[in-house]
Scaffold this active site. Structure first.
Site, PDB file in Angstrom:
ATOM      1  N   GLU A 291      33.158  46.866  35.652  1.00 56.21           N
ATOM      2  CA  GLU A 291      34.285  47.456  36.375  1.00 56.21           C
ATOM      3  C   GLU A 291      35.349  46.410  36.676  1.00 56.21           C
ATOM      4  O   GLU A 291      36.549  46.705  36.627  1.00 56.21           O
ATOM      5  CB  GLU A 291      33.781  48.125  37.657  1.00 56.21           C
TER       6      GLU A 291
ATOM      7  N   GLU B 269      24.508  51.709  35.326  1.00 54.63           N
ATOM      8  CA  GLU B 269      24.028  52.320  36.574  1.00 54.63           C
ATOM      9  C   GLU B 269      23.068  53.490  36.364  1.00 54.63           C
ATOM     10  O   GLU B 269      22.078  53.610  37.108  1.00 54.63           O
ATOM     11  CB  GLU B 269      25.223  52.763  37.431  1.00 54.63           C
TER      12      GLU B 269
END
Length: 268
Positions: free
Chosen positions: A122, A142
């Protein structure tokens, strides 16, 4: 005399040398994963850089050779929130204070020296230019641990690369190497690990060759107008745009071109 400023707090370092800021996440014992204290420190650093007009470019990287950043610290001592609690307390600036930040008008180069996973990926998505070593690995992993890339990863990736390529990563949590990410369009340059610093320096030099006011205006125009059409964006009177149009840099650029010399940017 070269001007150097260096700080070190909670294994995150900031070095500012001749207008170039280098931010290093140095938590190698957890592959440069970020815990709450490191997150707070990173936010402090970005806030500081936002208010320092002498900074013309930023390089963000991880210490060592194994990882850029593998996201949130998932070690037993660091995980103290459920998924809902994490979602409820999301940082408005995103992971590492960078992934969703729209107020930093300075170009950010991600120097990816190894794993860039989860929140680390990110942060890469929050950078403007990405230079990676051949051994770098990228992924929003994730789902493999029952979590979600909530700090912009899901929404940013699908906007930055072709839909099926993004979904191929998002729905599997798989890792992709630097060459694949370059082919998707997310990485600007891939080089052998021993050439990474030289490659990053080339990109820094290219930025420094441009007028500081113009670079800030470009960054602000991009980050502040993504929701507008091109015609609407063109008419927006943004502060950095107006400053660039009426700057000493603008006059110096024209003079240097006419005099067939390199410009000496006043930076204002």
């Amino acid at each position: 005399m070269e001007e150097v400023t260096e700080e070190r707090v909670d294994q995150v370092t900031l070095d500012i040398t001749d207008g170039v800021a280098t931010v290093v996440i140095d938590r190698q014992h957890v592959l440069n994963a970020v815990d709450g204290t490191a997150q707070a420190r990173l936010n402090e650093i970005w806030d500081q850089l936002e208010h320092d007009p002498s900074v013309r470019a930023v390089v963000i990287t991880g210490a060592g050779t194994r990882a850029f950043c593998v996201g949130a610290d998932m070690s037993a001592s660091a995980v103290d929130k459920t998924g809902l609690e994490y979602w409820a307390g999301l940082d408005p600036n995103g992971f590492g204070g960078l992934s969703l930040r729209t107020t930093l008008d300075v170009p950010v180069i991600a120097r990816v020296n190894g794993y860039a996973l989860g929140g680390g990926m990110e942060m890469v998505l929050g950078a403007d230019i990405v230079v990676a070593s051949e051994n770098a690995k990228f992924g929003l992993t994730e789902p493999r641990v029952g979590r979600l890339a909530l700090d912009g990863g899901i929404h940013q990736l699908v906007r930055r690369v072709p839909y099926t390529q993004a979904m191929g990563l998002l729905l599997t949590g798989r890792k992709a190497d630097a060459a694949e990410m370059q082919a998707m369009g997310l990485v600007n340059e891939v080089v052998p690990a021993e050439e990474l610093d030289a490659a990053v320096q080339r990109w820094v030099d290219r930025i420094l060759a441009c007028a500081p006011t113009s670079v800030r205006a470009v960054k602000q125009m991009v980050t502040q107008t993504s929701h507008l059409t091109a015609t609407e964006a063109r008419g927006l009177r943004l502060p950095a745009l107006m400053a660039a149009l009426d700057s000493e840099d603008s006059a110096e650029g024209v003079r240097a071109f006419q005099e067939k010399r390199r410009p000496v940017w006043p930076g204002r």
